[in-house]
Write a protein that holds these residues in place. Structure first.
Motif, PDB file in Angstrom:
ATOM      1  N   SER A 273       0.845  -1.187   0.000  1.00 48.99           N
ATOM      2  CA  SER A 273       0.000   0.000   0.000  1.00 48.99           C
ATOM      3  C   SER A 273       0.879   1.234   0.000  1.00 48.99           C
ATOM      4  N   GLY A 274       0.246   2.387  -0.198  1.00 48.13           N
ATOM      5  CA  GLY A 274       0.977   3.633  -0.132  1.00 48.13           C
ATOM      6  C   GLY A 274       1.262   4.293  -1.463  1.00 48.13           C
ATOM      7  N   GLY A 275       0.880   3.635  -2.541  1.00 48.42           N
ATOM      8  CA  GLY A 275       1.103   4.224  -3.843  1.00 48.42           C
ATOM      9  C   GLY A 275       0.188   5.409  -4.086  1.00 48.42           C
ATOM     10  N   GLY A 276       0.438   6.103  -5.198  1.00 48.24           N
ATOM     11  CA  GLY A 276      -0.382   7.255  -5.532  1.00 48.24           C
ATOM     12  C   GLY A 276       0.242   8.067  -6.642  1.00 48.24           C
ATOM     13  N   LEU A 277      -0.306   9.249  -6.817  1.00 50.86           N
ATOM     14  CA  LEU A 277       0.162  10.180  -7.839  1.00 50.86           C
ATOM     15  C   LEU A 277       0.965  11.282  -7.153  1.00 50.86           C
ATOM     16  N   VAL A 278       2.156  11.526  -7.650  1.00 48.09           N
ATOM     17  CA  VAL A 278       3.018  12.543  -7.070  1.00 48.09           C
ATOM     18  C   VAL A 278       3.781  13.246  -8.167  1.00 48.09           C
ATOM     19  N   GLN A 279       4.129  14.487  -7.934  1.00 48.89           N
ATOM     20  CA  GLN A 279       4.912  15.225  -8.917  1.00 48.89           C
ATOM     21  C   GLN A 279       6.384  14.834  -8.820  1.00 48.89           C
ATOM     22  N   ALA A 280       7.078  15.019  -9.901  1.00 52.00           N
ATOM     23  CA  ALA A 280       8.512  14.742  -9.911  1.00 52.00           C
ATOM     24  C   ALA A 280       9.201  15.536  -8.799  1.00 52.00           C
ATOM     25  N   GLY A 281      10.106  14.870  -8.116  1.00 49.81           N
ATOM     26  CA  GLY A 281      10.775  15.476  -6.979  1.00 49.81           C
ATOM     27  C   GLY A 281      10.110  15.200  -5.647  1.00 49.81           C
ATOM     28  N   GLY A 282       8.913  14.660  -5.709  1.00 45.99           N
ATOM     29  CA  GLY A 282       8.176  14.373  -4.487  1.00 45.99           C
ATOM     30  C   GLY A 282       8.563  13.047  -3.858  1.00 45.99           C
TER      31      GLY A 282
END
Length: 123
Positions: free
Chosen positions: A6-15
């Motif tokens: 678990s813990g996945g998601g959408l993040v911006q580069a550098g995040g």
């Protein structure tokens, strides 16, 4: 052994993201653990491994210095802290286990696999 990432998601580069893998076994400390990923149109690849004691870790070159694998044997959990994420890190991430002492460096001998969690890094 049942594994659940678990813990996945959408993040911006550098995040950053932190993945967690919970296990069903009461003898979690007897298993070496690993994280793997499969990007779109790519084969599954090894990301990081940790020995059953937690003393030894190994990373694929592309994530060294950015990702950290750790484990909490009291909580039957293995973590993957991912920093400075890049679009090329986009993939489904899987945790896996093998009944062994040494740190995994590839998928050989990984006997149990969990369902993956999607990580998407936008540019």
């Amino acid at each position: 052994v049942q594994l659940q990432a678990s813990g996945g998601g959408l993040v911006q580069a550098g995040g950053s993201l932190r993945l967690s893998c919970a296990t069903s076994t009461r003898i979690f400390s007897s298993y070496a653990m690993g994280w793997f990923r499969q990007g779109p149109g790519k084969e599954r690849e090894f990301v990081a491994g940790i020995s059953r004691s937690g003393e030894s870790t190994h990373y694929t070159d592309s994530v060294k210095g950015r990702f950290t694998i750790s484990r909490d044997n009291a909580k039957n959990t293995v973590l993957l802290q991912m920093n400075s994420l890049k679009p090329e890190d986009t993939a489904v991430y899987y945790c896996a286990a093998r009944f062994a002492r040494s740190c995994p460096v590839n998928a050989y001998g990984m006997d149990w696999w969990g369902k993956g969690t999607q990580v998407t890094v936008s540019s």
